[in-house]
Design a protein around this motif. Sequence first.
Motif, PDB file in Angstrom:
ATOM      1  N   GLU A 167      39.599  58.565  40.813  1.00  0.00           N
ATOM      2  CA  GLU A 167      39.421  57.147  40.481  1.00  0.00           C
ATOM      3  C   GLU A 167      39.507  56.941  38.967  1.00  0.00           C
ATOM      4  O   GLU A 167      40.102  55.964  38.502  1.00  0.00           O
TER       5      GLU A 167
ATOM      6  N   PHE B 120      43.090  56.830  38.102  1.00  0.00           N
ATOM      7  CA  PHE B 120      43.689  55.559  38.525  1.00  0.00           C
ATOM      8  C   PHE B 120      43.234  54.430  37.596  1.00  0.00           C
ATOM      9  O   PHE B 120      44.007  53.567  37.223  1.00  0.00           O
TER      10      PHE B 120
ATOM     11  N   PHE C 158      50.509  59.018  42.047  1.00  0.00           N
ATOM     12  CA  PHE C 158      49.691  60.186  42.382  1.00  0.00           C
ATOM     13  C   PHE C 158      50.563  61.117  43.216  1.00  0.00           C
ATOM     14  O   PHE C 158      51.107  60.719  44.240  1.00  0.00           O
TER      15      PHE C 158
ATOM     16  N   ALA D 116      44.239  54.165  46.042  1.00  0.00           N
ATOM     17  CA  ALA D 116      45.634  53.849  45.697  1.00  0.00           C
ATOM     18  C   ALA D 116      45.886  52.362  45.931  1.00  0.00           C
ATOM     19  O   ALA D 116      46.575  51.707  45.144  1.00  0.00           O
TER      20      ALA D 116
ATOM     21  N   TYR E 215      44.054  50.280  43.151  1.00  0.00           N
ATOM     22  CA  TYR E 215      44.626  50.365  41.800  1.00  0.00           C
ATOM     23  C   TYR E 215      46.158  50.271  41.804  1.00  0.00           C
ATOM     24  O   TYR E 215      46.793  50.492  40.779  1.00  0.00           O
TER      25      TYR E 215
ATOM     26  N   VAL F 165      48.610  52.158  43.140  1.00  0.00           N
ATOM     27  CA  VAL F 165      49.230  53.424  42.753  1.00  0.00           C
ATOM     28  C   VAL F 165      50.226  53.855  43.837  1.00  0.00           C
ATOM     29  O   VAL F 165      49.940  53.735  45.030  1.00  0.00           O
TER      30      VAL F 165
END
Lengths: 404, 404
Positions: A171, A174, A181, A206, A209, A211
């Motif tokens: 985290e 992120f 990732f 994910a 954020y 990602v």
Amino acid sequence: MTIQSKFSGLGTDAAPGQEVRQLAGGIEPLLRGDAIPGRPVDFSHGDVDAFTPTPGSFEVFSAGVEAGGKQAYTEYRGDFGIREQLAGRLAGFTGAPVDASDGLIITPGTQGALFLAVAATVSRGDKVAIVQPDYFANRKLVEFCEGEMLPVRMDYATTEGRSGLDLGQLEGAFRSGAKVFLFSNPNNPAGVVYSREEIEAIVALASRYDVTVIVDQLYARLLYSGVDYTHLRAQKLDAEKIVTIMGPSKTESLSGYRLGVAFGSREIIARMEKLQAIVSLRAGGYSQAVLRTWFDEPAGWMDQRIRQHQAIRDDLLKVFRAISGLQVRTTEAGSYIFPALPRLSVRGGDFVRILRLQAGVIVTPGTEFSPFAENSVRLNFSQDHAAAVAACERLVALVDRYRA
Amino acid sequence: MTIQSKFSGLGTDAAPGQEVRQLAGGIEPLLRGDAIPGRPVDFSHGDVDAFTPTPGSFEVFSAGVEAGGKQAYTEYRGDFGIREQLAGRLAGFTGAPVDASDGLIITPGTQGALFLAVAATVSRGDKVAIVQPDYFANRKLVEFCEGEMLPVRMDYATTEGRSGLDLGQLEGAFRSGAKVFLFSNPNNPAGVVYSREEIEAIVALASRYDVTVIVDQLYARLLYSGVDYTHLRAQKLDAEKIVTIMGPSKTESLSGYRLGVAFGSREIIARMEKLQAIVSLRAGGYSQAVLRTWFDEPAGWMDQRIRQHQAIRDDLLKVFRAISGLQVRTTEAGSYIFPALPRLSVRGGDFVRILRLQAGVIVTPGTEFSPFAENSVRLNFSQDHAAAVAACERLVALVDRYRA
């Protein structure tokens, strides 16, 4: 940045498979005692002579050559008929739909898929979360793309039933702005599988954020008894934010054909194909035909292959656990085992060279996978069973000989 | 730079081999008359059904599979025994020594060799001299590496006995700081060979301005009668400043195995191998075995292949030269021909789509090779002889139909 400095981080001096280019010079003063005789074993990769390729694979390749032009020249992303076959099988395996037309690409090896996926998502300055330890090329791919690596520790050694990924660090990465990732599941080198809770946590983070996740599932088929595997792409995350990478390789002993696939995000796969056009054009035309055998092996064949590997794993664990100070976690999937050796009187890299010289045993130093794994070595135990056990007995004998 | 903007220049919308992904939508209002029936011909690449692979290549591949692990897993730069064989043959062919150990790498296709060579010499901001027209990927490779392209015109159309490279522009590019010069000889798409004087001038300039030269000699074996070929690497230029790229491909109809080689500068090849480690690991293990047949074809086989191609070339030239306003230079080597069409009432890209739709003829638009070649199309005439001639007759019929 000069080209020299750009490449200085991409060393292959200790990379698996490159041992023939690695000189043993300067090691003689460190040697203790004589060599231990025995059949040499190269644990840097699986032995396709011990575990032979999928039955019928050569025949399917031959039919591809026979088919001529239409198999030699395919779309850059691969032959559509083969992609259609694979899409159905991969959807069944992973539990989420695969778009044969726009959501799948065939590449030269899974290494090709990894390169294209990273280069199609990471540009200069982009932050990428990378697990330590993880597949040795992950870090280098980020470096080549001039991204910034945000390391995330995995405490695989002391956990049970989960990988030990530090979700707090993930985290943090992120929150610090990681755009991508990249991780392998099962983990290479540690041979551990992420728990359902871990995968769900990754998905939640994910999503929160925004990602993109690239998951290398190369060894996801070789699961040992009692192990539960969770496919990330079947969880609640925008399908355009996930690329999954697999390939018929060590498990099926098809690595000599160099085939990989990436599937998922249409947008990313479109970029991967643009890049493949200038990187290698396409996976081997005739080789692609071999994918027709993938996920279509004879009944019971994969089960037997898993049983055979599990039996080797169990014997190696016995050898490793018989000596004091060596820590090793039980491999849950794939054919890698990653013991942490006790404190030795020589550096980790030197011990790897000594092993080669005095025991005829080739392993990959832990530092290829994590800066914190200097005392670990990775072994691919997809080998002749008896030869692998004997080689590990030589390995532990030398561990005892070189103890600090 | 966002990843989206980085990839925006890497379009494959008009790339050869990708026609199946190119939609014909919107072209109907431009159409005149009916389709012309005839056997479809895909001139975007050679037809390995018309010109079959080197005799014995499949048997050598099979022996590679039979050999198992030692052929499946090689050094990243390729099997040493094969490199040794090739080094001798390539030294003989090019007239300068090749270092089997450190001066040669086997790659997935010549495309793989090109990518690695450019990415191992060009970093962000580096200037690279690129010929117009030249192989469509050259420009994109420079863009991917975030280099700066310095274009150098080649006036192939109106010259005889030389390529027509503008040596003044080349010196200008070198004087402006070009670090690398990348070009194909024979030129793809124009099918012309650089004269001895031109190669000597390139060597003198590269030496004076300390420029690294990457020369793509993919078609250097398919030379038509009366054509003299000068190998750049045999000239007076620091061997560490040259990388030569070749591969068994169209000429030998071995493209379905995806093999290429790069040889020359040890320093650059060392970087190429580091990069190959993360891009594709190695060329197909079993496929590498096919290289054993390369430069070792049965007596007379290559001569016959050249004669057959020359006969097709001559017939296509007759078809093209029979209509007014079409300019075409005689192909000197390789199997590409690059006619400049007369002024049409439709854009070049649209005419290419019309050709596919109304004549069953696939060609590659000239703009893939040069921004100044909008009225040219590239054809690979390594095809069934009669089908190729008939397809070109349909092509010129449509040229007449769509004249401005």
